[in-house]
Motif scaffolding. Structure first.
Motif, PDB file in Angstrom:
ATOM      1  N   ASN A  43     -11.881   1.204  -1.821  1.00 21.83           N
ATOM      2  CA  ASN A  43     -11.543  -0.180  -2.130  1.00 21.83           C
ATOM      3  C   ASN A  43     -11.276  -0.970  -0.851  1.00 21.83           C
ATOM      4  O   ASN A  43     -11.740  -2.102  -0.698  1.00 21.83           O
ATOM      5  CB  ASN A  43     -10.335  -0.224  -3.059  1.00 21.83           C
ATOM      6  CG  ASN A  43     -10.139  -1.580  -3.667  1.00 21.83           C
ATOM      7  OD1 ASN A  43     -11.031  -2.412  -3.649  1.00 21.83           O
ATOM      8  ND2 ASN A  43      -8.971  -1.799  -4.223  1.00 21.83           N
ATOM      9  N   SER A  44     -10.564  -0.383   0.081  1.00 21.72           N
ATOM     10  CA  SER A  44     -10.288  -1.089   1.331  1.00 21.72           C
ATOM     11  C   SER A  44     -11.544  -1.207   2.192  1.00 21.72           C
ATOM     12  O   SER A  44     -11.751  -2.226   2.855  1.00 21.72           O
ATOM     13  CB  SER A  44      -9.167  -0.398   2.100  1.00 21.72           C
ATOM     14  OG  SER A  44      -9.566   0.884   2.505  1.00 21.72           O
ATOM     15  N   CYS A  45     -12.396  -0.199   2.177  1.00 21.33           N
ATOM     16  CA  CYS A  45     -13.640  -0.269   2.960  1.00 21.33           C
ATOM     17  C   CYS A  45     -14.581  -1.336   2.413  1.00 21.33           C
ATOM     18  O   CYS A  45     -15.172  -2.097   3.178  1.00 21.33           O
ATOM     19  CB  CYS A  45     -14.343   1.081   2.965  1.00 21.33           C
ATOM     20  SG  CYS A  45     -13.518   2.321   3.955  1.00 21.33           S
TER      21      CYS A  45
ATOM     22  N   GLY B  43     -13.809  -3.970   0.721  1.00 24.11           N
ATOM     23  CA  GLY B  43     -13.242  -5.289   0.986  1.00 24.11           C
ATOM     24  C   GLY B  43     -13.586  -5.785   2.376  1.00 24.11           C
ATOM     25  O   GLY B  43     -13.918  -6.958   2.574  1.00 24.11           O
ATOM     26  N   ASN B  44     -13.530  -4.899   3.354  1.00 26.10           N
ATOM     27  CA  ASN B  44     -13.896  -5.276   4.718  1.00 26.10           C
ATOM     28  C   ASN B  44     -15.404  -5.443   4.877  1.00 26.10           C
ATOM     29  O   ASN B  44     -15.863  -6.266   5.660  1.00 26.10           O
ATOM     30  CB  ASN B  44     -13.393  -4.229   5.707  1.00 26.10           C
ATOM     31  CG  ASN B  44     -11.892  -4.185   5.773  1.00 26.10           C
ATOM     32  OD1 ASN B  44     -11.230  -5.184   5.556  1.00 26.10           O
ATOM     33  ND2 ASN B  44     -11.350  -3.027   6.049  1.00 26.10           N
TER      34      ASN B  44
ATOM     35  N   ILE C 286      -8.558   4.396  -3.245  1.00 32.23           N
ATOM     36  CA  ILE C 286      -7.869   3.450  -2.364  1.00 32.23           C
ATOM     37  C   ILE C 286      -8.670   3.230  -1.083  1.00 32.23           C
ATOM     38  O   ILE C 286      -8.841   2.097  -0.620  1.00 32.23           O
ATOM     39  CB  ILE C 286      -6.445   3.949  -2.057  1.00 32.23           C
ATOM     40  CG1 ILE C 286      -5.585   3.882  -3.319  1.00 32.23           C
ATOM     41  CG2 ILE C 286      -5.808   3.141  -0.937  1.00 32.23           C
ATOM     42  CD1 ILE C 286      -4.253   4.590  -3.191  1.00 32.23           C
TER      43      ILE C 286
ATOM     44  N   ILE D 157       0.836  -1.203   0.000  1.00 35.89           N
ATOM     45  CA  ILE D 157       0.000   0.000   0.000  1.00 35.89           C
ATOM     46  C   ILE D 157       0.871   1.252   0.000  1.00 35.89           C
ATOM     47  O   ILE D 157       0.563   2.234  -0.672  1.00 35.89           O
ATOM     48  CB  ILE D 157      -0.964  -0.011   1.198  1.00 35.89           C
ATOM     49  CG1 ILE D 157      -1.957  -1.152   1.034  1.00 35.89           C
ATOM     50  CG2 ILE D 157      -1.699   1.310   1.318  1.00 35.89           C
ATOM     51  CD1 ILE D 157      -2.867  -1.354   2.204  1.00 35.89           C
TER      52      ILE D 157
END
Length: 78
Positions: free
Chosen positions: A33-35, A37-38, A30, A2
Motif C-alpha cells: 500500500n505504501s509502495c 502510493g509513492n 501495508i 502507522i
C-alpha cells in the motif's frame, strides 16, 4: 498512525503457523500500500513529460536510458 496499525497487527497474535502467516500477510499489505502510493506520483510525473520526451527522443537528442538515468539522479534527494 502507522505504528498503531502495526501494533494492532501484532496484538494478541499467536506464534503458531496461522498467526505468523497472518502477520506476514498484514506486513505485505501495508508495504504494498505504501509502495503503490509513492509509485502513482511518479507515474503521473512521467505521463506529463511523455510528449516532450518522445519529441526530443525522436529528434535524436538523447537515448531513453540516459534520459531516465539523468532524471533519477536529478530528482534524488540530497
Amino acid at each position: 498512525v502507522i505504528g498503531l496499525m502495526l501494533g494492532l497487527v501484532f496484538y494478541k497474535q499467536e506464534t503458531d503457523e496461522k498467526g505468523i502467516m497472518n502477520i506476514n500477510g498484514a506486513l505485505f499489505l501495508i508495504l504494498m500500500n505504501s509502495c503503490f502510493g509513492n509509485m502513482f506520483s511518479v507515474i503521473n510525473a512521467f505521463t506529463i513529460e511523455q510528449p516532450i520526451f518522445l519529441r526530443e527522443h525522436w529528434n535524436g537528442m538523447y537515448r531513453t536510458d540516459i534520459y531516465f538515468l539523468c532524471k533519477t539522479i536529478a530528482e534524488a534527494p540530497v
